[in-house]
Design a protein around this motif. Structure first.
Motif, short mmCIF file in Angstrom:
data_model
loop_
_atom_site.label_atom_id
_atom_site.label_comp_id
_atom_site.label_asym_id
_atom_site.label_seq_id
_atom_site.Cartn_x
_atom_site.Cartn_y
_atom_site.Cartn_z
N ILE A 78 43.35 45.99 43.21
CA ILE A 78 42.30 46.43 42.28
C ILE A 78 41.33 47.39 42.97
O ILE A 78 40.96 48.43 42.41
N ILE A 79 40.94 47.07 44.20
CA ILE A 79 40.02 47.95 44.94
C ILE A 79 40.69 49.29 45.22
O ILE A 79 40.05 50.35 45.09
N THR A 80 41.97 49.29 45.56
CA THR A 80 42.69 50.54 45.78
C THR A 80 42.74 51.36 44.50
O THR A 80 42.55 52.58 44.53
N ALA A 81 42.98 50.71 43.38
CA ALA A 81 43.00 51.41 42.09
C ALA A 81 41.62 51.98 41.77
O ALA A 81 41.52 53.10 41.25
N GLY A 84 41.05 55.07 43.91
CA GLY A 84 41.93 56.17 43.57
C GLY A 84 41.73 56.72 42.18
O GLY A 84 42.29 57.75 41.81
N MET A 85 40.93 56.05 41.37
CA MET A 85 40.74 56.43 39.97
C MET A 85 39.54 57.35 39.83
O MET A 85 38.45 57.03 40.29
N PRO A 86 39.72 58.50 39.18
CA PRO A 86 38.55 59.34 38.94
C PRO A 86 37.62 58.68 37.92
O PRO A 86 38.04 57.89 37.09
N ASP A 87 36.34 59.01 37.99
CA ASP A 87 35.35 58.37 37.13
C ASP A 87 35.40 58.82 35.68
O ASP A 87 34.78 58.22 34.83
N PHE A 88 36.13 59.87 35.38
CA PHE A 88 36.16 60.37 34.01
C PHE A 88 37.38 59.89 33.22
O PHE A 88 37.66 60.38 32.15
N THR A 89 38.13 58.92 33.74
CA THR A 89 39.31 58.42 33.04
C THR A 89 38.89 57.55 31.86
O THR A 89 37.73 57.16 31.72
N PHE A 90 39.90 57.24 31.01
CA PHE A 90 39.65 56.42 29.82
C PHE A 90 39.04 55.07 30.21
O PHE A 90 38.08 54.62 29.62
N LEU A 91 39.64 54.43 31.19
CA LEU A 91 39.12 53.15 31.64
C LEU A 91 38.25 53.42 32.87
O LEU A 91 38.75 53.72 33.94
N ASN A 92 36.97 53.36 32.70
CA ASN A 92 36.03 53.67 33.77
C ASN A 92 36.26 52.73 34.95
O ASN A 92 36.41 51.53 34.78
N SER A 93 36.25 53.28 36.15
CA SER A 93 36.52 52.46 37.33
C SER A 93 35.40 51.45 37.59
O SER A 93 35.64 50.39 38.14
N LYS A 94 34.18 51.74 37.16
CA LYS A 94 33.09 50.76 37.31
C LYS A 94 33.35 49.55 36.43
O LYS A 94 33.19 48.41 36.86
N LEU A 121 33.84 45.79 37.76
CA LEU A 121 32.91 44.73 37.37
C LEU A 121 33.55 43.66 36.50
O LEU A 121 33.04 42.55 36.39
N PHE A 122 34.68 43.98 35.88
CA PHE A 122 35.34 43.01 35.01
C PHE A 122 36.52 42.33 35.71
O PHE A 122 36.61 41.10 35.72
N LEU A 123 37.41 43.11 36.30
CA LEU A 123 38.65 42.54 36.84
C LEU A 123 38.48 41.76 38.14
O LEU A 123 39.12 40.73 38.33
N LEU A 124 37.64 42.25 39.03
CA LEU A 124 37.49 41.54 40.31
C LEU A 124 36.93 40.13 40.15
O LEU A 124 37.52 39.18 40.68
N PRO A 125 35.82 39.95 39.42
CA PRO A 125 35.36 38.56 39.23
C PRO A 125 36.36 37.71 38.44
O PRO A 125 36.56 36.54 38.75
N LEU A 126 37.02 38.31 37.45
CA LEU A 126 38.00 37.57 36.66
C LEU A 126 39.16 37.10 37.53
O LEU A 126 39.59 35.95 37.43
N ALA A 127 39.64 37.98 38.39
CA ALA A 127 40.75 37.62 39.29
C ALA A 127 40.33 36.49 40.24
O ALA A 127 41.07 35.53 40.46
N ASN A 128 39.13 36.60 40.79
CA ASN A 128 38.65 35.57 41.72
C ASN A 128 38.48 34.22 41.03
O ASN A 128 38.86 33.19 41.58
N VAL A 129 37.91 34.22 39.84
CA VAL A 129 37.73 32.96 39.11
C VAL A 129 39.09 32.34 38.77
O VAL A 129 39.28 31.13 38.90
N PHE A 130 40.04 33.17 38.38
CA PHE A 130 41.39 32.67 38.07
C PHE A 130 42.01 32.00 39.30
O PHE A 130 42.54 30.88 39.20
N PHE A 131 41.95 32.65 40.45
CA PHE A 131 42.57 32.07 41.64
C PHE A 131 41.82 30.84 42.14
O PHE A 131 42.44 29.91 42.67
N ILE A 132 40.50 30.82 41.98
CA ILE A 132 39.75 29.61 42.33
C ILE A 132 40.20 28.44 41.47
O ILE A 132 40.42 27.33 41.94
N TRP A 133 40.37 28.69 40.18
CA TRP A 133 40.79 27.63 39.26
C TRP A 133 42.20 27.14 39.56
O TRP A 133 42.45 25.94 39.61
N VAL A 134 43.13 28.05 39.79
CA VAL A 134 44.50 27.65 40.11
C VAL A 134 44.52 26.87 41.43
O VAL A 134 45.22 25.85 41.54
#
Length: 147
Positions: free
Chosen positions: A39-42, A45-55, A59-72
């Motif tokens: 996710i950090i590499t993406a 590597g992602m320009p800021d003007f893409t459809f899915l903003n890298s910010k 801010l959404f995927l990193l905490p979600l991924a961490n919470v998922f792995f903590i729960w598992v």
């Protein structure tokens, strides 16, 4: 078979279960690190003007991924803690020569894995510390990228 022989066989089975869950826990942490690096590499590597903003992605995927792995990890930790408690009890009974009914694997490990048990397993700092460290590294990577 004597009670002591049965208890020793149950102890061997519990040691196998503990080592298997420990291996699974290690793999979960490895996958957590791999996904976070991806996710950090993406993000970098992602320009800021893409459809899915890298910010937003950061801010959404990193905490979600961490919470998922903590729960598992907590789900597997509950079963491992039960096996550790049972093996400790058997070792004490063998040492004190006060063996009770054996085997009791189905009673010990057959209980439901409830949310309350999972939350209790998260109170152990050894369980959550690796994920907290990964999350801090994620925050530092986002901070370096955007500030």
């Amino acid at each position: 078979m004597k009670r002591q022989e049965i208890a020793i066989e149950e102890l061997k089975l519990l040691q196998t279960i503990i080592s298997r869950h420990d291996d699974i826990s290690f793999k979960i942490k490895g996958w957590c690190i791999t996904l976070n690096i991806g996710i950090i590499t993406a993000i970098y590597g992602m320009p800021d003007f893409t459809f899915l903003n890298s910010k937003a992605l950061a801010l959404f995927l990193l905490p979600l991924a961490n919470v998922f792995f903590i729960w598992v990890g907590a789900i597997y930790r509950v079963a491992m803690n039960r096996a550790i408690e049972r093996s400790t009890k058997i070792e004490k009974e063998i040492r004190n020569n006060r063996l009770k009914k054996y085997p009791q694997l189905n009673i010990t490990l057959g209980r439901r894995n409830r949310l309350k048990d999972q939350l209790n397993s998260l109170k152990n700092i050894r369980t959550t510390a690796p994920y907290i460290i990964i999350f801090i590294i994620d925050i530092l990577a986002i901070f370096i990228k955007y500030i």
